[in-house]
Enzyme design. Structure first.
Site, mmCIF file in Angstrom:
data_model
loop_
_atom_site.group_PDB
_atom_site.id
_atom_site.type_symbol
_atom_site.label_atom_id
_atom_site.label_comp_id
_atom_site.label_asym_id
_atom_site.label_seq_id
_atom_site.Cartn_x
_atom_site.Cartn_y
_atom_site.Cartn_z
ATOM 1 N N ALA A 98 -5.508 -8.999 -1.615
ATOM 2 C CA ALA A 98 -4.414 -8.055 -1.417
ATOM 3 C C ALA A 98 -3.306 -8.780 -0.660
ATOM 4 O O ALA A 98 -3.551 -9.805 -0.020
ATOM 5 C CB ALA A 98 -4.915 -6.862 -0.616
ATOM 6 N N GLY A 141 -9.399 -8.961 -2.308
ATOM 7 C CA GLY A 141 -9.125 -8.048 -3.420
ATOM 8 C C GLY A 141 -9.190 -8.739 -4.778
ATOM 9 O O GLY A 141 -9.457 -8.101 -5.792
ATOM 10 N N GLU A 164 -12.079 -10.927 4.387
ATOM 11 C CA GLU A 164 -11.358 -9.915 5.170
ATOM 12 C C GLU A 164 -11.727 -9.939 6.642
ATOM 13 O O GLU A 164 -10.905 -9.651 7.511
ATOM 14 C CB GLU A 164 -11.624 -8.510 4.596
ATOM 15 C CG GLU A 164 -10.962 -8.227 3.255
ATOM 16 C CD GLU A 164 -11.780 -8.655 2.045
ATOM 17 O OE1 GLU A 164 -12.756 -9.422 2.196
ATOM 18 O OE2 GLU A 164 -11.443 -8.219 0.929
HETATM 19 C C1 HXC Z 1 0.037 -12.677 0.897
HETATM 20 C C2 HXC Z 1 -0.474 -14.848 0.441
HETATM 21 C C3 HXC Z 1 -1.850 -14.515 0.297
HETATM 22 C C4 HXC Z 1 -2.223 -13.140 0.481
HETATM 23 C C5 HXC Z 1 -1.626 -16.630 -0.032
HETATM 24 N N1 HXC Z 1 -0.392 -16.157 0.212
HETATM 25 N N2 HXC Z 1 -2.528 -15.654 0.020
HETATM 26 N N3 HXC Z 1 0.444 -13.923 0.719
HETATM 27 N N4 HXC Z 1 -1.240 -12.269 0.772
HETATM 28 N N5 HXC Z 1 -3.480 -12.738 0.336
HETATM 29 C C6 HXC Z 1 0.860 -16.887 0.249
HETATM 30 C C7 HXC Z 1 0.997 -17.713 1.531
HETATM 31 O O1 HXC Z 1 1.477 -16.913 2.586
HETATM 32 C C8 HXC Z 1 1.995 -18.736 1.097
HETATM 33 O O2 HXC Z 1 3.287 -18.175 1.078
HETATM 34 C C9 HXC Z 1 1.599 -19.011 -0.359
HETATM 35 O O3 HXC Z 1 0.876 -17.852 -0.786
HETATM 36 C C10 HXC Z 1 0.711 -20.221 -0.513
HETATM 37 O O4 HXC Z 1 -0.402 -20.038 0.340
HETATM 38 P P1 HXC Z 1 -0.993 -21.214 1.265
HETATM 39 O O5 HXC Z 1 -1.849 -20.566 2.274
HETATM 40 O O6 HXC Z 1 0.109 -22.080 1.758
HETATM 41 O O7 HXC Z 1 -1.875 -22.034 0.200
HETATM 42 P P2 HXC Z 1 -3.161 -22.925 0.478
HETATM 43 O O8 HXC Z 1 -2.970 -23.757 1.711
HETATM 44 O O9 HXC Z 1 -3.433 -23.613 -0.819
HETATM 45 O O10 HXC Z 1 -4.352 -21.911 0.793
HETATM 46 C C11 HXC Z 1 -4.841 -21.078 -0.225
HETATM 47 C C12 HXC Z 1 -5.715 -19.962 0.395
HETATM 48 C C13 HXC Z 1 -4.929 -19.235 1.512
HETATM 49 C C14 HXC Z 1 -6.986 -20.602 0.980
HETATM 50 C C15 HXC Z 1 -6.095 -19.006 -0.735
HETATM 51 O O11 HXC Z 1 -3.653 -18.889 0.998
HETATM 52 C C16 HXC Z 1 -5.589 -18.004 2.024
HETATM 53 O O12 HXC Z 1 -6.540 -18.077 2.806
HETATM 54 N N6 HXC Z 1 -5.047 -16.828 1.646
HETATM 55 C C17 HXC Z 1 -5.535 -15.565 2.144
HETATM 56 C C18 HXC Z 1 -6.855 -15.204 1.504
HETATM 57 C C19 HXC Z 1 -7.364 -13.873 2.051
HETATM 58 O O13 HXC Z 1 -7.595 -13.738 3.258
HETATM 59 N N7 HXC Z 1 -7.515 -12.878 1.191
HETATM 60 C C20 HXC Z 1 -7.964 -11.547 1.573
HETATM 61 C C21 HXC Z 1 -6.766 -10.666 1.764
HETATM 62 S S1 HXC Z 1 -7.181 -9.060 2.355
HETATM 63 P P3 HXC Z 1 4.510 -18.859 1.853
HETATM 64 O O14 HXC Z 1 5.634 -17.881 1.636
HETATM 65 O O15 HXC Z 1 4.086 -19.018 3.255
HETATM 66 O O16 HXC Z 1 4.692 -20.159 1.147
HETATM 67 C C22 HXC Z 1 -7.763 -8.278 1.024
HETATM 68 C C23 HXC Z 1 -8.217 -6.861 1.235
HETATM 69 C C24 HXC Z 1 -8.775 -6.266 0.003
HETATM 70 O O17 HXC Z 1 -7.813 -8.769 -0.058
HETATM 71 C C25 HXC Z 1 -9.097 -4.807 0.217
HETATM 72 C C26 HXC Z 1 -7.977 -3.912 -0.073
HETATM 73 C C27 HXC Z 1 -7.436 -3.988 -1.444
#
Ligand code: HXC
Length: 290
Positions: A98, A141, A164
């Site tokens: 998400a 998500g 999460e």
């Molecule tokens: C918003 C995100 C994002 C996310 C990545 N980005 N994941 N933006 N929401 N979930 C954005 C970053 O901010 C960044 O934008 C760009 O994408 C590239 O990401 P990086 O982190 O620089 O890439 P990388 O170093 O390759 O790392 C990849 C990654 C990491 C390991 C996947 O991005 C990450 O850990 N993302 C979050 C994963 C996560 O926690 N997901 C769960 C979300 S909560 P900018 O603008 O800075 O360049 C969830 C709840 C579900 O899903 C339940 C309710 C529906």
């Protein structure tokens, strides 16, 4: 009202757009989307392909993207020419979860009063079979979206996680439930409590994924599987899907009862007559979805 405007897609059409968001428009089959690409695939154009396409944010699933996804799913589900749907992302990422930037400032009141997550349920209600073709990250998500699909095919470098907990929250659209049913309690607990990522190979071994393919051929393989499904009766495929899904909702006795009712029901269809006649006459069945 601001929270409503931001996070209640069901009344989205009644509200003015947020800055930076897609302009409001009436979605319809074939409409242009901002965050997804849709196409019909397969030799008979009977496979609906939906590609998540928000690469700059690693396909983070913002509300507008989920709204578009629901619209595309609805259009393919209603399209009599389509027999199966493939949901995919990019080669490096399926979806990184998400949109954390959208979630960050939400309050409990926003979530509760707007039923914030209700729009995520649509995928699990689609009648037609849906195959997830997962390359790269399927996190949070993104992993939950893949698990709402009926079959998961993974690319060799796919990774699955429910991270999460690292954000101070928990999965909200089935991560604790579908993952546990798919991989068992111990691995699900480990993933949900630590954010531990599993590889495509581990996901296959645990039963989350049915097949693994090289990154470059994954989508084609998923489309071929969807073509196989689409070549059968759409009516009977929907009944088969309903019966398998019942295994997650019912006791064994109830599930077996439903299976029998659905089995009996197939004998009220022309496609059962055609399928069995074709076998006896040693020819290929020609199903009419009737
Ligand atoms: C918003 C995100 C994002 C996310 C990545 N980005 N994941 N933006 N929401 N979930 C954005 C970053 O901010 C960044 O934008 C760009 O994408 C590239 O990401 P990086 O982190 O620089 O890439 P990388 O170093 O390759 O790392 C990849 C990654 C990491 C390991 C996947 O991005 C990450 O850990 N993302 C979050 C994963 C996560 O926690 N997901 C769960 C979300 S909560 P900018 O603008 O800075 O360049 C969830 C709840 C579900 O899903 C339940 C309710 C529906």
């Amino acid at each position: 009202m601001a929270a409503l405007r931001a996070f209640f897609p069901c009344v989205r059409g009644l509200l003015r757009p947020r800055p930076g968001c897609a302009a409001l428009r009436p979605f319809a089959s074939g409409a242009e989307f901002k965050y997804i690409i849709t196409e019909k695939k397969g030799k008979a154009h009977n496979v609906g392909l939906i590609q998540l396409n928000r690469p700059k944010a690693l396909n983070a699933l913002c509300t507008d993207l989920v709204t578009e996804l629901n619209e595309a799913l609805r259009a393919f589900d209603d399209d009599p020419a389509v027999g199966a749907i493939v949901l995919t992302g990019g080669e490096k990422v399926f979806a990184a979860g998400a949109d954390i930037k959208e979630l960050q400032s939400l309050t409990f009141q926003d979530c509760y009063s707007t039923r914030f997550l209700s729009c995520w349920d649509h995928l699990s209600q689609v009648k037609k079979p849906v195959i997830a073709a997962v390359n790269g990250y399927a996190f949070g998500g993104g992993c939950e979206l893949a698990m709402m699909c009926d079959i998961i095919y993974a690319g060799e470098k796919a990774q699955f996680a429910q991270p999460e907990i690292l954000l101070g929250t928990i999965p909200g659209v089935g991560g604790t439930q579908r993952l546990t049913r798919a991989v068992g309690k111990s691995l699900a607990m480990e993933m949900v409590l630590t954010g531990y990522r599993i590889s495509a190979q581990d996901a296959k071994q645990a039963g989350l994924v049915s097949k693994i393919f090289p990154v470059e051929t994954l989508l084609e393989e998923a489309i071929q599987c969807a073509e196989k499904i689409a070549s059968n009766s759409k009516l009977i495929a929907a009944m088969a899907k309903e019966a398998v899904n019942a295994a997650f909702e019912m006791t064994l006795t109830e599930g077996n009862k439903l299976e029998k009712k659905l089995f009996y029901s197939t004998f009220a269809t022309e496609d059962q007559k055609e399928g069995m006649a074709a076998f006896v006459e040693k020819r290929k069945a020609s199903f009419k979805d009737q």
